[in-house]
Design a protein around this motif. Structure first.
Motif, PDB file in Angstrom:
ATOM      1  N   VAL A  36       0.844  -1.178   0.000  1.00 27.85           N
ATOM      2  CA  VAL A  36       0.000   0.000   0.000  1.00 27.85           C
ATOM      3  C   VAL A  36       0.887   1.240   0.000  1.00 27.85           C
ATOM      4  N   GLN A  37       0.392   2.307  -0.557  1.00 31.14           N
ATOM      5  CA  GLN A  37       1.147   3.556  -0.555  1.00 31.14           C
ATOM      6  C   GLN A  37       1.031   4.255   0.789  1.00 31.14           C
ATOM      7  N   SER A  38       2.019   5.067   1.081  1.00 33.95           N
ATOM      8  CA  SER A  38       1.993   5.855   2.311  1.00 33.95           C
ATOM      9  C   SER A  38       0.701   6.667   2.383  1.00 33.95           C
ATOM     10  N   GLY A  39       0.076   6.639   3.559  1.00 37.18           N
ATOM     11  CA  GLY A  39      -1.204   7.309   3.742  1.00 37.18           C
ATOM     12  C   GLY A  39      -2.401   6.420   3.512  1.00 37.18           C
ATOM     13  N   GLY A  40      -2.165   5.248   2.972  1.00 40.88           N
ATOM     14  CA  GLY A  40      -3.249   4.327   2.670  1.00 40.88           C
ATOM     15  C   GLY A  40      -3.690   3.513   3.869  1.00 40.88           C
ATOM     16  N   SER A  41      -4.593   2.574   3.616  1.00 44.00           N
ATOM     17  CA  SER A  41      -5.177   1.757   4.677  1.00 44.00           C
ATOM     18  C   SER A  41      -5.153   0.289   4.298  1.00 44.00           C
ATOM     19  N   LEU A  42      -5.104  -0.534   5.315  1.00 44.41           N
ATOM     20  CA  LEU A  42      -5.235  -1.983   5.167  1.00 44.41           C
ATOM     21  C   LEU A  42      -5.984  -2.511   6.375  1.00 44.41           C
ATOM     22  N   ARG A  43      -6.656  -3.637   6.192  1.00 46.37           N
ATOM     23  CA  ARG A  43      -7.322  -4.300   7.310  1.00 46.37           C
ATOM     24  C   ARG A  43      -6.830  -5.724   7.399  1.00 46.37           C
ATOM     25  N   LEU A  44      -6.244  -6.059   8.535  1.00 48.56           N
ATOM     26  CA  LEU A  44      -5.776  -7.424   8.779  1.00 48.56           C
ATOM     27  C   LEU A  44      -6.839  -8.197   9.555  1.00 48.56           C
ATOM     28  N   SER A  45      -6.920  -9.481   9.249  1.00 48.71           N
ATOM     29  CA  SER A  45      -7.822 -10.375   9.971  1.00 48.71           C
ATOM     30  C   SER A  45      -7.037 -11.567  10.489  1.00 48.71           C
ATOM     31  N   CYS A  46      -7.478 -12.096  11.615  1.00 44.29           N
ATOM     32  CA  CYS A  46      -6.865 -13.296  12.190  1.00 44.29           C
ATOM     33  C   CYS A  46      -7.983 -14.168  12.724  1.00 44.29           C
ATOM     34  N   ALA A  47      -8.141 -15.330  12.110  1.00 42.94           N
ATOM     35  CA  ALA A  47      -9.186 -16.261  12.521  1.00 42.94           C
ATOM     36  C   ALA A  47      -8.589 -17.386  13.348  1.00 42.94           C
ATOM     37  N   ALA A  48      -9.199 -17.654  14.488  1.00 42.28           N
ATOM     38  CA  ALA A  48      -8.748 -18.730  15.373  1.00 42.28           C
ATOM     39  C   ALA A  48      -9.621 -19.957  15.195  1.00 42.28           C
ATOM     40  N   SER A  49      -8.987 -21.116  15.180  1.00 36.85           N
ATOM     41  CA  SER A  49      -9.718 -22.383  15.111  1.00 36.85           C
ATOM     42  C   SER A  49      -9.081 -23.370  16.080  1.00 36.85           C
ATOM     43  N   GLY A  50      -9.725 -24.493  16.261  1.00 40.94           N
ATOM     44  CA  GLY A  50      -9.230 -25.472  17.214  1.00 40.94           C
ATOM     45  C   GLY A  50      -9.841 -25.219  18.578  1.00 40.94           C
ATOM     46  N   SER A  51      -9.033 -25.223  19.616  1.00 45.85           N
ATOM     47  CA  SER A  51      -9.516 -25.035  20.996  1.00 45.85           C
ATOM     48  C   SER A  51      -9.718 -23.551  21.265  1.00 45.85           C
ATOM     49  N   ARG A  52     -10.748 -23.009  20.604  1.00 50.23           N
ATOM     50  CA  ARG A  52     -10.960 -21.555  20.650  1.00 50.23           C
ATOM     51  C   ARG A  52     -11.482 -21.104  22.010  1.00 50.23           C
ATOM     52  N   PHE A  53     -12.239 -21.973  22.687  1.00 49.08           N
ATOM     53  CA  PHE A  53     -12.808 -21.583  23.967  1.00 49.08           C
ATOM     54  C   PHE A  53     -11.679 -21.442  24.980  1.00 49.08           C
ATOM     55  N   GLY A  54     -11.726 -20.341  25.703  1.00 52.08           N
ATOM     56  CA  GLY A  54     -10.668 -20.105  26.672  1.00 52.08           C
ATOM     57  C   GLY A  54      -9.640 -19.094  26.215  1.00 52.08           C
ATOM     58  N   ILE A  55      -9.741 -18.649  24.959  1.00 52.03           N
ATOM     59  CA  ILE A  55      -8.837 -17.599  24.493  1.00 52.03           C
ATOM     60  C   ILE A  55      -9.245 -16.296  25.148  1.00 52.03           C
ATOM     61  N   ASP A  56      -8.329 -15.662  25.854  1.00 49.95           N
ATOM     62  CA  ASP A  56      -8.675 -14.386  26.463  1.00 49.95           C
ATOM     63  C   ASP A  56      -8.062 -13.219  25.691  1.00 49.95           C
ATOM     64  N   LEU A  57      -6.791 -13.038  25.745  1.00 49.42           N
ATOM     65  CA  LEU A  57      -6.153 -11.897  25.092  1.00 49.42           C
ATOM     66  C   LEU A  57      -5.737 -12.261  23.673  1.00 49.42           C
ATOM     67  N   MET A  58      -6.067 -11.394  22.732  1.00 49.53           N
ATOM     68  CA  MET A  58      -5.596 -11.548  21.351  1.00 49.53           C
ATOM     69  C   MET A  58      -4.908 -10.258  20.939  1.00 49.53           C
ATOM     70  N   GLY A  59      -3.902 -10.401  20.123  1.00 53.36           N
ATOM     71  CA  GLY A  59      -3.164  -9.200  19.754  1.00 53.36           C
ATOM     72  C   GLY A  59      -2.444  -9.318  18.439  1.00 53.36           C
ATOM     73  N   TRP A  60      -1.926  -8.200  18.015  1.00 53.41           N
ATOM     74  CA  TRP A  60      -1.100  -8.110  16.818  1.00 53.41           C
ATOM     75  C   TRP A  60       0.289  -7.626  17.200  1.00 53.41           C
ATOM     76  N   TYR A  61       1.268  -8.299  16.661  1.00 57.91           N
ATOM     77  CA  TYR A  61       2.662  -7.919  16.825  1.00 57.91           C
ATOM     78  C   TYR A  61       3.235  -7.713  15.432  1.00 57.91           C
ATOM     79  N   ARG A  62       4.381  -7.053  15.364  1.00 59.37           N
ATOM     80  CA  ARG A  62       5.035  -6.909  14.068  1.00 59.37           C
ATOM     81  C   ARG A  62       6.545  -6.990  14.246  1.00 59.37           C
ATOM     82  N   GLN A  63       7.184  -7.397  13.159  1.00 56.43           N
ATOM     83  CA  GLN A  63       8.639  -7.484  13.172  1.00 56.43           C
ATOM     84  C   GLN A  63       9.163  -6.959  11.843  1.00 56.43           C
ATOM     85  N   ALA A  64       9.912  -5.889  11.930  1.00 57.41           N
ATOM     86  CA  ALA A  64      10.542  -5.300  10.752  1.00 57.41           C
ATOM     87  C   ALA A  64      11.918  -5.930  10.564  1.00 57.41           C
TER      88      ALA A  64
END
Length: 116
Positions: free
Chosen positions: A12-40
């Motif tokens: 994307v160009q500078s100033g633009g937008s993106l939407r990330l999604s993260c779908a959980a499957s498996g033992s989904r019950f009991g998930i409390d905190l969810m987050g996004w991290y990044r590594q440059a």
């Protein structure tokens, strides 16, 4: 076991937008905190944003006001809306889920590239 699958990365160009999604499957019950991290390239992985099952959010100073994290507990999906993107936001973005049993799970990552 919890499996996390991210999507929505891209170029994307500078100033633009993106939407990330993260779908959980498996033992989904009991998930409390969810987050996004990044590594440059050449840098350590850092927290971008996280959200509790109750909707409490936390953001890195560098993205506050530009990024918004949200969560659909029925779909077990967490989103990251990224606006006003900057070249320094370029990184691989990883989804993380913390289970109440104490385990942390990571997705494989999705690349976000912001061109100047």
């Amino acid at each position: 076991q919890v499996q996390l699958v991210e999507s929505g990365g891209g170029l994307v160009q500078s100033g633009g937008s993106l939407r990330l999604s993260c779908a959980a499957s498996g033992s989904r019950f009991g998930i409390d905190l969810m987050g996004w991290y990044r590594q440059a390239p050449g840098k350590e992985r850092e927290l971008v944003a996280q959200i509790s099952s109750g909707g409490t959010t936390d953001y890195a100073d560098s993205v506050r006001g530009r990024f918004t994290i949200s969560r659909d507990n029925i779909k077990n999906t967490v989103y990251l809306q990224m606006n006003s993107l900057k070249p320094e936001d370029t990184a691989v973005y990883y989804c993380k889920a913390h289970h109440s049993y104490g385990m942390n799970y990571w997705g494989a990552g999705t690349l976000v590239t912001v061109s100047s």
